[in-house]
Scaffold this motif. Structure first.
Motif, mmCIF file in Angstrom:
data_model
loop_
_atom_site.group_PDB
_atom_site.id
_atom_site.type_symbol
_atom_site.label_atom_id
_atom_site.label_comp_id
_atom_site.label_asym_id
_atom_site.label_seq_id
_atom_site.Cartn_x
_atom_site.Cartn_y
_atom_site.Cartn_z
ATOM 1 N N LEU A 1 2.422 0.309 -7.103
ATOM 2 C CA LEU A 1 2.719 1.523 -6.766
ATOM 3 C C LEU A 1 3.600 2.233 -7.906
ATOM 4 O O LEU A 1 4.807 1.518 -8.148
ATOM 5 C CB LEU A 1 3.475 1.687 -5.563
ATOM 6 N N ARG A 2 3.449 3.407 -8.330
ATOM 7 C CA ARG A 2 4.167 4.124 -9.133
ATOM 8 C C ARG A 2 4.514 5.583 -8.584
ATOM 9 O O ARG A 2 3.542 5.950 -8.476
ATOM 10 C CB ARG A 2 3.664 4.092 -10.726
ATOM 11 N N VAL A 3 5.769 5.862 -9.040
ATOM 12 C CA VAL A 3 6.110 7.339 -8.624
ATOM 13 C C VAL A 3 5.689 8.377 -9.789
ATOM 14 O O VAL A 3 5.812 7.850 -10.916
ATOM 15 C CB VAL A 3 7.573 7.709 -8.192
ATOM 16 N N THR A 4 5.080 9.199 -9.826
ATOM 17 C CA THR A 4 4.639 10.193 -10.684
ATOM 18 C C THR A 4 5.930 10.911 -11.045
ATOM 19 O O THR A 4 6.668 11.201 -10.349
ATOM 20 C CB THR A 4 3.448 11.124 -10.375
ATOM 21 N N ALA A 5 5.523 11.945 -12.133
ATOM 22 C CA ALA A 5 6.354 12.751 -12.683
ATOM 23 C C ALA A 5 6.572 14.027 -11.511
ATOM 24 O O ALA A 5 7.767 14.357 -11.136
ATOM 25 C CB ALA A 5 5.855 13.564 -13.644
ATOM 26 N N GLU A 6 5.690 14.127 -10.511
ATOM 27 C CA GLU A 6 5.868 15.019 -9.474
ATOM 28 C C GLU A 6 6.577 14.543 -8.333
ATOM 29 O O GLU A 6 7.479 15.290 -7.751
ATOM 30 C CB GLU A 6 4.425 15.152 -8.717
ATOM 31 N N GLY A 7 6.536 13.138 -8.242
ATOM 32 C CA GLY A 7 7.422 12.458 -7.106
ATOM 33 C C GLY A 7 8.684 12.194 -7.407
ATOM 34 O O GLY A 7 9.579 12.125 -6.590
ATOM 35 N N ARG B 1 12.443 3.803 -8.786
ATOM 36 C CA ARG B 1 13.187 4.371 -9.947
ATOM 37 C C ARG B 1 12.444 4.020 -11.313
ATOM 38 O O ARG B 1 12.601 4.849 -12.331
ATOM 39 C CB ARG B 1 14.186 4.170 -9.900
ATOM 40 N N LEU B 2 11.927 2.936 -11.405
ATOM 41 C CA LEU B 2 11.075 2.439 -12.490
ATOM 42 C C LEU B 2 9.659 3.252 -12.654
ATOM 43 O O LEU B 2 8.927 2.926 -11.852
ATOM 44 C CB LEU B 2 11.131 0.974 -12.736
ATOM 45 N N ALA B 3 9.560 3.419 -14.003
ATOM 46 C CA ALA B 3 8.158 3.727 -14.472
ATOM 47 C C ALA B 3 7.155 2.692 -13.990
ATOM 48 O O ALA B 3 5.876 3.106 -13.820
ATOM 49 C CB ALA B 3 8.154 4.238 -15.858
ATOM 50 N N GLU B 4 7.530 1.508 -14.119
ATOM 51 C CA GLU B 4 6.777 0.403 -14.079
ATOM 52 C C GLU B 4 6.373 0.108 -12.518
ATOM 53 O O GLU B 4 5.278 -0.384 -11.968
ATOM 54 C CB GLU B 4 7.084 -0.916 -14.664
ATOM 55 N N GLY B 5 7.144 0.931 -11.739
ATOM 56 C CA GLY B 5 6.984 0.877 -9.986
ATOM 57 C C GLY B 5 7.142 -0.641 -9.572
ATOM 58 O O GLY B 5 7.703 -1.350 -10.093
ATOM 59 N N ILE B 6 6.714 -0.742 -8.360
ATOM 60 C CA ILE B 6 6.768 -2.012 -7.732
ATOM 61 C C ILE B 6 5.443 -2.702 -7.181
ATOM 62 O O ILE B 6 4.406 -1.941 -7.103
ATOM 63 C CB ILE B 6 7.718 -1.849 -6.404
ATOM 64 N N ALA B 7 5.557 -3.940 -6.857
ATOM 65 C CA ALA B 7 4.424 -4.745 -6.570
ATOM 66 C C ALA B 7 4.558 -4.766 -4.835
ATOM 67 O O ALA B 7 5.374 -5.316 -4.448
ATOM 68 C CB ALA B 7 4.260 -6.244 -7.225
#
Ligand SMILES: C[S@@+](CC[C@H](N)C(=O)[O-])C[C@H]1O[C@@H](n2cnc3c(N)ncnc32)[C@H](O)[C@@H]1O
Ligand code: SF4
Length: 399
Positions: A380-386, A340-346
């Motif tokens: 990994l980060r989710v994009t605006a599309e995602g 959910r976070l813009a910073e994503g996950i490791a």
């Protein structure tokens, strides 16, 4: 274009003695003046006066019982959520904060947030909260349009909401307010004007939620009777994109799907949840995540306020659920919250929790579709599309 895929990650601070791992305490106040027809939070309306002293004793008891299980924590954030915590007397808030400080060490830079409903805002009461130790307020504004507020069943006008924002900003260095958008009948142009006005009033943080129809609410009944027309998928996407674009351009980028802040002004308490840290859930219907004996416990307390009181008075806590999460449950939760976070996950943190790595073929496919990006260090980060299809991305990665 929205910049959710280009927002810088908040620096991950390695825990050391000066920076112990974040630990949050969530306190739930379960009462409201009236029940909003869209809301399924654990909130109750009582016409008789609430015995706040009895609640204070019960909160203190549940805090002490929880602290005995996880004694060596340094509390970094406390969040009074509801319900409507701004119905509590400032002395009640002060007594609960004292109970936390008696049972745990508190970090010198403690964040203490209190959720407030504009109907209840009075400057003297807010000063009382500040004296008690609250240093951040989050207001449930919901709309800046009187007709929309009436349709949402709110008891306040747009003028009263603006006054409440001004009062909060005068008294607290840190504040935020919530708006609900993509409402029935709302057009993107009307939302543009409303969001523009909101950004002009915002201090450092805004929570912007798309209206969701929650089961068993009056809105759900209206919706299934065809009396509430919600924006379809494309329209909802247009609302979302407009929100990202406007907030990004005005220095309030999304750091989470629905939360926007000036860099450094993120709600640290909510980051505790999204980054998978530990938190204690205190009060009726509160959820917690506690690490005990090397295992992560998912806890939940009795939801009905009076039953919760009786349970706490009988056994020192109101817990009705205490489950040890399996490795895969823990890893899935980490993905669901962290993405959910813009910073994503490791991904290596996922691998450590799950005991297996994420599938490189699935990552490659999601990347190819433009739903995620991969940093040079593998993050990994989710994009605006995602973001609009986040649940499907999580399900795919976790499969
Ligand atoms: C516990 S309430 C906030 C504080 C306070 N009770 C109030 O309403 O003023 C948390 C927030 O959740 C959001 N919310 C609740 N139900 C929602 C729904 N069905 N769809 C979207 N947002 C919702 C609202 O923005 C609300 O301010
Ligand atoms: S939105 Fe806030 S005020 Fe309305 S019922 Fe839910 S918790 Fe209570």
């Amino acid at each position: 274009m929205p910049a959710a895929d280009t927002i810088d990650a908040a620096a991950a601070v390695a825990p050391d003695e000066r920076n112990p791992p974040a630990f949050g305490v969530y306190i739930h106040w379960p009462f409201c003046l009236s029940k909003c027809p869209y809301c399924d939070f654990n909130s109750h309306v009582r016409h008789a006066a609430i015995d706040e002293d009895r609640f204070v004793r019960a909160f203190a008891a549940e805090i002490a019982t929880t602290a005995a299980q996880v004694p060596d924590r340094v509390v970094s954030t406390i969040f009074f959520g509801g319900g409507t915590p701004s119905l509590m007397a400032p002395s009640t808030v002060a007594a609960i904060l004292d109970a936390v400080a008696r049972c745990w060490t508190v970090h010198p830079d403690l964040e203490v947030t209190l959720e407030a409903n504009p109907t209840t805002v009075a400057a003297t009461r807010f000063r009382g909260y500040r004296t008690a130790g609250v240093n951040r307020v989050s207001l449930g504004v919901q709309a800046l349009d009187d007709a929309a507020l009436a349709a949402l069943g709110r008891l306040h006008s747009a003028r009263e909401a603006l006054d409440a924002i001004a009062t909060a900003r005068k008294i607290f260095a840190r504040s935020s307010f919530d708006l609900i958008y993509a409402r029935p009948g709302q057009t993107p142009n009307a939302w543009r004007a409303e969001l523009e006005a909101a950004i002009a009033e915002a201090a450092e943080h805004l929570s912007l939620y798309q209206l969701t129809i929650e089961a068993d609410t009056p809105f759900a009944a209206l919706h299934s009777a065809g009396k509430l027309t919600m924006p379809d998928g494309d329209a909802a996407r247009a609302f979302y994109d407009l929100t990202q674009e406007m907030c990004g351009a005005r220095g309030l980028p999304a750091y989470e799907v629905s939360n926007h802040a000036r860099p450094g002004a993120e709600c640290r308490h909510n980051l505790v949840y999204w980054r998978g840290h530990e938190y204690a859930g205190i009060g009726p219907g509160a959820h917690g995540r506690l690490d005990i004996g090397g295992e992560r416990h998912a806890t939940a307390t009795e939801k009905r306020p009076e039953s919760w009181l009786m349970r706490v008075e009988a056994r020192g806590h109101g817990r009705v659920t205490d489950e040890v999460l399996t490795r895969s449950e823990r890893a899935d939760e980490f993905l669901l919250m962290g993405l959910r976070l813009a910073e994503g996950i490791a991904p290596d943190r996922y691998a450590a929790l799950a005991g297996r790595s994420l599938d490189p073929a699935r990552i490659a496919a999601l990347r190819e579709h433009g739903f995620i990006t991969v940093d040079p260090d593998g993050r990994l980060r989710v994009t605006a599309e995602g973001f609009p299809v986040l649940d499907a991305i999580v399900a795919d990665l976790a499969a």
